[in-house]
Design a protein around this motif. Structure first.
Motif, PDB file in Angstrom:
ATOM      1  N   GLN A 538       0.832  -1.206   0.000  1.00 15.16           N
ATOM      2  CA  GLN A 538       0.000   0.000   0.000  1.00 15.16           C
ATOM      3  C   GLN A 538       0.868   1.258   0.000  1.00 15.16           C
ATOM      4  N   ALA A 539       1.927   1.231   0.806  1.00 13.64           N
ATOM      5  CA  ALA A 539       2.813   2.399   0.883  1.00 13.64           C
ATOM      6  C   ALA A 539       3.544   2.623  -0.438  1.00 13.64           C
ATOM      7  N   LEU A 540       3.955   1.549  -1.091  1.00 10.63           N
ATOM      8  CA  LEU A 540       4.691   1.687  -2.349  1.00 10.63           C
ATOM      9  C   LEU A 540       3.852   2.407  -3.398  1.00 10.63           C
ATOM     10  N   GLY A 541       2.559   2.076  -3.459  1.00  9.14           N
ATOM     11  CA  GLY A 541       1.692   2.767  -4.413  1.00  9.14           C
ATOM     12  C   GLY A 541       1.685   4.264  -4.177  1.00  9.14           C
ATOM     13  N   ARG A 542       1.603   4.659  -2.919  1.00  9.81           N
ATOM     14  CA  ARG A 542       1.574   6.094  -2.599  1.00  9.81           C
ATOM     15  C   ARG A 542       2.939   6.742  -2.842  1.00  9.81           C
ATOM     16  N   GLN A 543       4.003   6.010  -2.552  1.00  9.82           N
ATOM     17  CA  GLN A 543       5.340   6.559  -2.770  1.00  9.82           C
ATOM     18  C   GLN A 543       5.607   6.802  -4.248  1.00  9.82           C
ATOM     19  N   LEU A 544       5.292   5.813  -5.079  1.00  9.68           N
ATOM     20  CA  LEU A 544       5.514   5.958  -6.519  1.00  9.68           C
ATOM     21  C   LEU A 544       4.664   7.086  -7.102  1.00  9.68           C
ATOM     22  N   HIS A 545       3.442   7.223  -6.587  1.00 12.74           N
ATOM     23  CA  HIS A 545       2.558   8.286  -7.080  1.00 12.74           C
ATOM     24  C   HIS A 545       3.080   9.655  -6.670  1.00 12.74           C
ATOM     25  N   ALA A 546       3.520   9.782  -5.442  1.00 16.00           N
ATOM     26  CA  ALA A 546       4.052  11.070  -4.971  1.00 16.00           C
ATOM     27  C   ALA A 546       5.291  11.477  -5.763  1.00 16.00           C
ATOM     28  N   MET A 547       6.098  10.492  -6.152  1.00 20.61           N
ATOM     29  CA  MET A 547       7.335  10.784  -6.887  1.00 20.61           C
ATOM     30  C   MET A 547       7.108  10.935  -8.384  1.00 20.61           C
ATOM     31  N   GLY A 548       5.847  10.814  -8.808  1.00 17.77           N
ATOM     32  CA  GLY A 548       5.529  10.990 -10.216  1.00 17.77           C
ATOM     33  C   GLY A 548       5.851   9.788 -11.079  1.00 17.77           C
ATOM     34  N   LEU A 549       6.008   8.612 -10.469  1.00 16.46           N
ATOM     35  CA  LEU A 549       6.336   7.403 -11.217  1.00 16.46           C
ATOM     36  C   LEU A 549       5.095   6.598 -11.601  1.00 16.46           C
ATOM     37  N   SER A 550       3.934   6.965 -11.056  1.00 12.97           N
ATOM     38  CA  SER A 550       2.686   6.297 -11.419  1.00 12.97           C
ATOM     39  C   SER A 550       1.545   7.304 -11.364  1.00 12.97           C
ATOM     40  N   ASP A 551       0.441   6.955 -12.015  1.00 12.58           N
ATOM     41  CA  ASP A 551      -0.702   7.868 -12.107  1.00 12.58           C
ATOM     42  C   ASP A 551      -1.701   7.686 -10.975  1.00 12.58           C
ATOM     43  N   VAL A 552      -1.674   6.537 -10.326  1.00  5.44           N
ATOM     44  CA  VAL A 552      -2.615   6.267  -9.240  1.00  5.44           C
ATOM     45  C   VAL A 552      -1.835   5.849  -7.996  1.00  5.44           C
TER      46      VAL A 552
END
Length: 737
Positions: A538-552
């Protein structure tokens, strides 16, 4: 005799010289004026010996300057160490070694002993002092350009010369202590860094204003006791390395051609440390057994430079903070659980949660995974008493410090038909992340400083959103499975809402973690590891999104990136289980997700049970003795009972005696208030030079040694992959509802 010779104490046979070529200090005209040796780490060493002394020659990474540590070998039972204050160039150190050899020619001259990469400590048993040296190292990763190492080889060297040692130094008791210490395998699960405080989280390192060397008083530094004598005599930390025990793993991944690294770091506390049945519960000072902090760091390929972004999230595990125990038995693989004493005010439990609040801030979210109903009451007794303790503490703690307690019977739910354990745990993780947030560096800015080289600094608006506003169901005691199942559904429904929170996921806005999720089962190994993976995903999804590496802000649990993360958590779980329980972690959830044959999984779990039972019944006692010796809980004395002659080490740990090595200082900054004052957080690690040139080398060059090739991953389930792994996994359902 010249100044440099006097400072080294070369002995009466040393040839006198007045040559200016051996003049002591490095002159500003020959070296950069900004050179501050106290801010550099020594990384490469050579050990030489004469009959009277050891000489340890240390240099920085680039061999720009050299330091000398002198160790007296004429003391039979005392430690005499002195640091030469002189800085030498490469030519000057060669000249010095030649003079030492000449001066000691009559007694055998100067002999090269070993190439060394740091002192892990020194220790005394009954008579002689010994040096513990790292003779081979291996790079296992890097964080923001700072190399992380494990130990490939170590060596124990006796300091006094053999000619002055007494019979006691060769006694059976002395030799047994040496063998016991050597049983602590430094080549397994210990890691260190010369320039990055690996014992602290990324958020702590970025926001800390701590000056000086490595923070050895940190609870995750396992050789704090062993290095204390050297550090106190030299008044610095440049000669020793700070060892962290636990697990470190790093993977290099790529999404749509954008490279990034994921690092998983587990740090085991040195307090109340030991093996499974010998260390349970809590001691009087609130230290719990099997206290492990786990940090998940995501760095893009430019992390450490002025363009890079970085993120980390921290969770922890620890034994149930009550006075309870289990006695290992050769006849019963599942000994009875004993509540040793009843404390109506739950003082030790209170100390433990106050310690967590000082380390991580509030709120503290407790996820308790033990059984609720049993035919023969074991775990359920602890579940009831733990709930009583939290309920009592929440009555006396201020509202902002209230504990969020979640109880969920992992085993009971996992046995139900079509149970999706990871979906429920993921929903809990999502709620916890809403409360605690995570660290994200935001868009870096370059801050110029007068009369100094430019440093990378991140101006951070540290104002955090209200962490208690959405406490919701987490604030209640004893949340039911129905509520947790509804949380799993709500997690899906709120995915789109998260995308609209521009202030939270704005790539330019930094945010910080305040609070922590604390997970436990009985051993804090098997069930706990599954829960920690769910939180990490769950945290990885938010981390990648915050860093602009994913859209969701979410990762598909059936995607290849989730599989890569699961592999990392499985490796971590096995390592921690081996250290505490004596075998790899029991786990049926991961093999099911990975599509492994059920019969094969069952046979492996059976073998793990046998190995764990044997370790607990036959070898844990010796392992515990070795840990007590290594950490300084027991100090051998002539005429006193030996460590292995003690009936129990209870008084060493339960009273908290071993905690007296250092006065603990909790200096985690108040991020919420600091941001309102406009504070600029700048990285200040052990080695200032590295952070003034934060990008030491290219990302590729540093990580190619540890992660080899880049693994391409996807954020969503591949078209040819069925959810939940292969089609034969009937035990996995689309969602918990």
């Amino acid at each position: 005799m010249s100044k440099s010779e006097n400072s080294m104490g070369l002995g009466s046979t040393t040839t006198t010289t007045t040559s200016s070529s051996v003049s002591s200090k490095i002159h500003p005209s020959n070296h950069p004026p900004e050179l501050d040796p106290s801010s550099y780490a020594l990384e490469k060493f050579k050990l030489y010996e004469t009959r009277a002394r050891f000489y340890l020659i240390g240099s920085d990474r680039n061999k720009r300057f050299f330091r000398v540590l002198k160790i007296d070998r004429s003391e039979q039972s005392d430690l005499s160490i002195s640091q030469d204050p002189v800085l030498y160039s490469q030519q000057e150190i060669k000249s010095l070694l030649q003079r030492i050899a000449e001066g000691n020619r009559a007694t055998g001259g100067l002999t090269f002993v070993a190439k060394v990469f740091g002192i892990a400590g020194c220790i005394k048993f009954l008579e002689s002092y010994y040096l513990i040296l790292v003779t081979k190292r291996r790079q296992i990763g890097s964080i923001c350009g700072h190399a992380i190492y494990s130990i490939k080889e170590s060596q124990l060297i006796t300091i006094p010369h053999v000619s002055i040692q007494s019979d006691l130094a060769h006694s059976k008791t002395e030799l047994r202590y040496k063998k016991l210490l050597s049983s602590v395998d430094l080549t397994k699960d210990f890691f260190f860094s010369y320039t990055y405080p690996i014992m602290q989280s990324l958020q702590k390192n970025v926001s800390s204003d701590q000056e000086g060397g490595m923070p050895y008083d940190n609870i995750f530094v396992w050789n704090a006791y062993l290095t204390q004598a050297i550090r106190s005599r030299c008044n610095n930390t440049i000669w020793t390395i700070a060892l962290v025990h636990g697990h470190f793993r790093q993977a290099r991944l790529s999404i749509f051609g954008r490279d990034f690294s994921v690092s998983l770091i587990s740090r085991r506390s040195r307090h109340f440390a030991g093996t499974r049945y010998l260390k349970r519960g809590v001691n009087d000072r609130g230290r719990v057994a099997n206290d492990v902090e786990t940090e998940q760091i995501v760095l893009d390929e430019e992390a450490g430079s002025c363009k890079g972004k970085m993120s980390s999230v921290v969770q922890m595990r620890g034994s149930i903070p009550l006075f309870w125990s289990q006695e290992a038995s050769r006849f019963s693989p599942k000994p009875d659980i004993i509540l040793q004493r009843y404390d109506p005010t739950y003082q030790a439990t209170k100390f433990h949660f106050e310690d967590l609040a000082q380390r991580y801030g509030n709120p503290i979210i407790v996820l308790n995974l033990i059984k609720t109903v049993e035919k023969r009451p074991r775990e359920m007794m602890l579940r009831r008493e733990f709930a009583n303790a939290v309920g009592y503490l929440n009555q006396i703690l201020p509202a902002e410090s209230h504990l969020r307690f979640i109880h969920w019977d992992f085993h009971k739910f996992a046995k139900t038909k079509s149970a999706n354990v990871l979906a429920v745990l993921g929903a809990v993780a999502s709620e916890a992340l809403d409360l605690t947030s995570f660290y994200y560096s935001g868009k870096p800015n370059i801050v110029k400083r007068a009369n100094k080289s430019n440093r990378t600094s991140t101006a951070r608006d540290a104002s955090l959103r209200d962490l208690t506003a959405s406490s919701g169901d987490l604030a209640r005691l004893g949340i039911s499975s129905e509520v947790l199942n509804s949380m799993a559904n709500r997690d899906r429904e709120t995915d789109m809402n998260h995308q609209n929170k521009d202030d939270y996921f704005n790539s330019d806005t930094p945010h910080f973690q305040s609070g922590v999720l604390r997970t436990n089962c009985i051993d804090c190994l098997d069930r706990t590891n599954v829960a920690q993976y769910a939180y990490g995903l769950q945290a990885l999804g938010r981390q990648l999104h915050a860093m602009g590496l994913s859209d969701v802000p979410k990762v598909d649990p059936d995607s290849s990136i989730a599989a890569a993360l699961m592999d990392m958590y499985q490796s971590m779980g096995d390592a921690l289980a081996q250290q505490y329980g004596g075998s790899a972690a029991h786990n049926t959830v991961f093999p099911e997700r990975q599509g492994k044959w059920k019969a094969t999984t069952q046979s492996r779990e059976f073998l793990k049970s046998i190995k764990r039972y044997y370790s607990n019944a036959y070898t844990d006692g010796e392992k515990q003795d070795a840990i007590n010796l290594f950490l300084g809980y027991f100090k051998p004395q002539e005429g006193k009972p030996a460590l292995w002659e003690l009936d129990s080490d209870y008084y060493l740990h339960v009273s908290g005696i071993g905690d007296d090595l250092f006065p603990e200082k909790f200096c985690e900054p108040n991020l919420k208030s600091s941001g309102r004052d406009g504070t600029i957080f700048t990285p200040v690690p052990a080695c200032r030079d590295d952070f003034s040139r934060i990008k030491l080398t290219s990302f590729d060059k540093l990580i190619e040694k540890t992660c080899s090739t880049i693994k391409n991953v996807r954020l969503s389930c591949e078209p040819d992959q069925k959810p939940g792994g292969v089609s034969g996994n009937s035990g996995v359902a689309p969602d918990a509802a």
